[in-house]
Scaffold this motif. Structure first.
Motif: not given
Length: 297
Positions: A96-105, A107-117
């Protein structure tokens, strides 16, 4: 308020950008070495985490790896190597990774704050699963929220962080604090902290495999041999354990449908049915099965 260690400035960073290539690399490597050395102090907690992971797999539960950013990449690498190396079923592993598994090189930073996700992701976690939650700061909102939700769902939580007193460590059944020094590039935890995390995760999952009986004298006896390199390795393993030629080992593997543990027993004189029964009786522990074959009660 004092900065957490992962954000503090390293004293050796002064003038880093004025150094020669060799001098800069020497300092950077020294930072990596210091971070790796810090793992030794966490070995008792890493062992406790390995025991929780082994128990989850032995009971048919899952290993769940969770995190964000570079910490999640370290966790993902450990998780994805377990099926091929130790034969852990992919069905027993979840990442389980914030923002989902990466499909491109990227890593968006804002997803680290997404507690709802994180709360939504946690719905995939089941009672008795073992969550390995990784965060260098130990305060990443996604990872902290995921760990809290996992506990509420009956999962056993192993938390790995690089800052003392981090929120992620609070309430974890196993709290692993790896006291890495500040980064030579302040806050760039993909470096020293990431190196330490990778080592800690590798140690923990390897000890788990040892305790599950998937390692015999340093050989991976639960390996899934799905390419030429691994098939050759499986032959060498069976030949070594059975003290037979590689031709005989290959024949034993054929009789065992490619499975190393029963093949090793066959190479030592067991029939395929006997090998299966011995492994079943010993919880798939090859050493115990070999002992019963050689010294039946």
């Amino acid at each position: 308020m004092p900065l957490p260690a992962t954000e503090a400035l390293h004293p050796d960073a002064n003038g880093l950008d004025t150094l020669s290539d060799r001098e800069a690399l020497d300092r950077l490597l020294s930072g990596q070495e210091a971070a790796l050395a810090a793992v030794r102090g966490a070995l008792p907690d890493i062992a406790a985490g390995a025991a929780v992971m082994a128990e989850a797999i032995a009971r048919g539960r899952r290993l769940v790896y969770g995190g964000a950013g570079s910490s999640a990449l370290m966790a993902m690498a450990d998780a994805m190597e377990l099926p091929g190396t130790y034969g852990i079923s992919p069905e027993n592993i979840l990442v389980l990774m914030a923002g989902g598994m990466p499909g491109a090189p990227h890593l968006p930073g804002h997803v680290e704050d997404d507690t709802a996700e994180a709360q939504r992701a946690a719905r995939l976690i089941r009672d008795g699963d073992a969550l390995v939650a990784v965060s260098a700061s130990g305060s990443t909102p996604y990872t902290v929220s995921l760990a809290q939700a996992a506990r509420a769902r009956g999962a056993r939580v192993i938390a790995l962080a690089n800052n003392a007193g981090a929120p992620l460590l609070e309430g974890a059944e196993v709290a692993i604090h790896v006291t890495t020094p500040p980064e030579l590039i302040a806050g760039s935890t993909r470096m020293g902290a990431g190196t330490a995390q990778k080592a800690a995760l590798n140690l923990m999952s390897t000890l788990m495999a040892v305790r599950l009986g998937h390692v015999h004298d340093g050989m991976m006896v639960n390996v899934v041999a799905d390419n030429e390199k691994l098939r050759a390795r499986a032959i060498r393993i069976v030949a070594s354990i059975g003290d037979v030629s590689e031709d005989a080992a290959e024949k034993a593997l054929q009789r065992a449908d490619g499975a190393v543990k029963p093949a090793a027993l066959i190479a030592c004189g067991a029939t395929p049915d006997q090998a299966g029964a011995l492994l079943s009786e010993t919880g798939q522990n090859l050493r115990a099965a070999l002992a019963r074959l050689r010294h039946p009660a």
